[in-house]
Every structure is written in C-alpha cells, then in structure tokens.
Design a protein around this motif. Structure first.
Motif, PDB file in Angstrom:
ATOM      1  N   ILE A  99       0.949  -1.052   0.088  1.00 20.37           N
ATOM      2  CA  ILE A  99      -0.094   0.129  -0.131  1.00 20.37           C
ATOM      3  C   ILE A  99       1.130   1.320  -0.100  1.00 20.37           C
ATOM      4  O   ILE A  99       1.965   1.356   0.877  1.00 20.37           O
ATOM      5  CB  ILE A  99      -1.007   0.035   1.189  1.00 20.37           C
ATOM      6  N   LEU A 100       0.630   2.097  -0.908  1.00 22.34           N
ATOM      7  CA  LEU A 100       1.469   3.556  -0.844  1.00 22.34           C
ATOM      8  C   LEU A 100       0.698   4.418  -0.160  1.00 22.34           C
ATOM      9  O   LEU A 100      -0.504   4.808  -0.676  1.00 22.34           O
ATOM     10  CB  LEU A 100       1.896   3.889  -2.333  1.00 22.34           C
ATOM     11  N   ILE A 101       1.369   5.164   0.811  1.00 20.69           N
ATOM     12  CA  ILE A 101       0.688   6.483   1.247  1.00 20.69           C
ATOM     13  C   ILE A 101       1.754   7.490   0.987  1.00 20.69           C
ATOM     14  O   ILE A 101       2.877   7.717   1.480  1.00 20.69           O
ATOM     15  CB  ILE A 101       0.306   6.379   2.708  1.00 20.69           C
ATOM     16  N   ASN A 102       1.104   8.532   0.379  1.00 15.17           N
ATOM     17  CA  ASN A 102       1.455   9.748  -0.073  1.00 15.17           C
ATOM     18  C   ASN A 102       1.020  11.118   1.105  1.00 15.17           C
ATOM     19  O   ASN A 102      -0.341  11.127   0.940  1.00 15.17           O
ATOM     20  CB  ASN A 102       1.874  10.333  -1.390  1.00 15.17           C
ATOM     21  N   THR A 103       1.868  11.693   1.884  1.00 15.82           N
ATOM     22  CA  THR A 103       1.287  12.591   2.784  1.00 15.82           C
ATOM     23  C   THR A 103       2.274  13.753   2.981  1.00 15.82           C
ATOM     24  O   THR A 103       3.238  13.684   2.718  1.00 15.82           O
ATOM     25  CB  THR A 103       0.951  11.885   4.015  1.00 15.82           C
ATOM     26  N   ASN A 104       1.514  14.785   3.279  1.00 11.63           N
ATOM     27  CA  ASN A 104       2.380  15.864   3.596  1.00 11.63           C
ATOM     28  C   ASN A 104       2.742  16.093   5.039  1.00 11.63           C
ATOM     29  O   ASN A 104       3.226  17.082   5.274  1.00 11.63           O
ATOM     30  CB  ASN A 104       1.554  17.233   3.005  1.00 11.63           C
ATOM     31  N   ARG A 105       2.480  15.179   5.772  1.00 13.59           N
ATOM     32  CA  ARG A 105       2.715  15.282   7.302  1.00 13.59           C
ATOM     33  C   ARG A 105       3.735  14.180   7.395  1.00 13.59           C
ATOM     34  O   ARG A 105       3.700  13.163   6.673  1.00 13.59           O
ATOM     35  CB  ARG A 105       1.440  15.075   7.993  1.00 13.59           C
ATOM     36  N   ASN A 106       3.872  13.781   8.709  1.00 12.91           N
ATOM     37  CA  ASN A 106       4.933  12.943   9.396  1.00 12.91           C
ATOM     38  C   ASN A 106       4.166  11.658   9.505  1.00 12.91           C
ATOM     39  O   ASN A 106       4.634  10.392   9.452  1.00 12.91           O
ATOM     40  CB  ASN A 106       5.715  13.223  10.444  1.00 12.91           C
ATOM     41  N   THR A 107       2.798  11.806   9.847  1.00 14.57           N
ATOM     42  CA  THR A 107       1.897  10.628   9.986  1.00 14.57           C
ATOM     43  C   THR A 107       0.716  10.861   9.434  1.00 14.57           C
ATOM     44  O   THR A 107       0.590  11.980   8.550  1.00 14.57           O
ATOM     45  CB  THR A 107       1.313  10.678  11.521  1.00 14.57           C
ATOM     46  N   SER A 108      -0.003  10.026   8.865  1.00 18.38           N
ATOM     47  CA  SER A 108      -1.299   9.973   8.197  1.00 18.38           C
ATOM     48  C   SER A 108      -2.530   9.448   8.824  1.00 18.38           C
ATOM     49  O   SER A 108      -2.363   8.413   9.374  1.00 18.38           O
ATOM     50  CB  SER A 108      -1.101   9.340   6.697  1.00 18.38           C
ATOM     51  N   SER A 109      -3.740   9.803   8.439  1.00 19.67           N
ATOM     52  CA  SER A 109      -4.906   9.411   9.168  1.00 19.67           C
ATOM     53  C   SER A 109      -5.007   8.003   8.418  1.00 19.67           C
ATOM     54  O   SER A 109      -5.795   7.304   9.245  1.00 19.67           O
ATOM     55  CB  SER A 109      -6.142  10.244   8.811  1.00 19.67           C
ATOM     56  N   PHE A 110      -4.627   7.582   7.640  1.00 22.45           N
ATOM     57  CA  PHE A 110      -4.697   6.206   6.896  1.00 22.45           C
ATOM     58  C   PHE A 110      -4.212   5.355   7.809  1.00 22.45           C
ATOM     59  O   PHE A 110      -4.379   4.175   7.734  1.00 22.45           O
ATOM     60  CB  PHE A 110      -4.200   6.320   5.527  1.00 22.45           C
ATOM     61  N   PHE A 111      -3.055   5.531   8.596  1.00 21.82           N
ATOM     62  CA  PHE A 111      -2.379   4.820   9.548  1.00 21.82           C
ATOM     63  C   PHE A 111      -3.378   4.149  10.604  1.00 21.82           C
ATOM     64  O   PHE A 111      -3.523   2.879  10.694  1.00 21.82           O
ATOM     65  CB  PHE A 111      -1.167   5.179  10.271  1.00 21.82           C
ATOM     66  N   LYS A 112      -4.227   5.096  11.068  1.00 22.72           N
ATOM     67  CA  LYS A 112      -5.241   4.512  12.089  1.00 22.72           C
ATOM     68  C   LYS A 112      -6.253   3.856  11.389  1.00 22.72           C
ATOM     69  O   LYS A 112      -6.723   2.762  11.883  1.00 22.72           O
ATOM     70  CB  LYS A 112      -5.937   5.747  12.660  1.00 22.72           C
TER      71      LYS A 112
END
Length: 141
Positions: A99-112
């Motif tokens: 799964i690829l997650i591109n985010t502008n933050r150090n964490t992503s809501s997708f992790f939860k």
C-alpha cells in the motif's frame, strides 16, 4: 512530502521480528535498492516475507466505511484525505503487494484506518529511513 510503503507481513515474521523492526527495514531496504539483475532473487525473498493484499476487498472496505466523511474522497484507485483542520493531504493507493501512502505530514490518518484491518502492517519510508508497525502508532494519529 512523505512516501510510505506499507507491507502486510506473514504472521510468522511478525512474531519473529516484532521487537526488531530495524532488521525488517534493512531487509526491505536492500530489496528496494536491489540491482535489477537480481530481481528474481528479490521477488522470491519478498514473497516469503509478505502476504498478498486483497486489493479489491480492502479498497471496498475503506470506501464503504469512510465515503460519508467530509475529508475523505476516492478517485479511481486513490483514496484521499484532505483534512483542512489538521493541515493534512494524504493519498492511499492499494496494490497487490503493498500500500502506498503519500502525505504532507509525518503521519497520516490512513495509519489509524489501516490498523483496523490488520495487525501485520509495517510501514517504511525508504527516503527518510523511517519504519514502524502501524498498530504501534494507532494512538498517536
């Protein structure tokens, strides 16, 4: 911009490496930077470690659960969180092997979100040498 690759590890490797995530990261990092001449070796090693992700099933589960959220949208194969209040833009793309997650933050809501579907997800940002079990950061997101 952060790019996280999320892998679903087989249960036996989760049990073996749970307390040693740096070892897993080094294995994945060496596979990530493997010479194309050794790709069949890399694929064999990768297949032994990682479970296949049921792409259509996970896509559908995420969409059905979150499609009414204001900050969530889906375009083609991309799940998007654009949360103005938390200054977050994250894009999740489900592949068959990661799964690829591109985010502008150090964490992503997708992790939860992903932590609700498997305890075996391991995230790596190869560029920034960052890695963790997603279930471990559930409380931080």
């Amino acid at each position: 911009m952060r790019n996280y690759y999320v892998f679903k590890f087989k249960e036996e490797y989760v049990n073996l490496y749970y307390d040693y995530p740096s070892s897993l990261f080094h294995i994945l990092s060496s596979l990530y930077s493997l010479n194309p001449k050794n790709s069949s070796y890399g694929f064999t090693m990768f297949s032994q470690l990682v479970d296949k992700i049921e792409k259509e099933e996970l896509d559908r589960k995420i969409y059905v659960k979150y499609h009414r959220e204001v900050s969530y949208s889906k375009q083609k194969n991309e799940h998007i969180i654009n949360n103005f209040y938390h200054d977050e833009i994250s894009v999740l793309t489900v592949k068959n092997s990661y799964i690829l997650i591109n985010t502008n933050r150090n964490t992503s809501s997708f992790f939860k979100i992903l932590s609700n579907y498997s305890r075996n997800y391991f995230a790596c940002d190869f560029i920034n040498h960052d890695y963790f079990w997603i279930k471990d950061i559930k409380m931080l997101v």
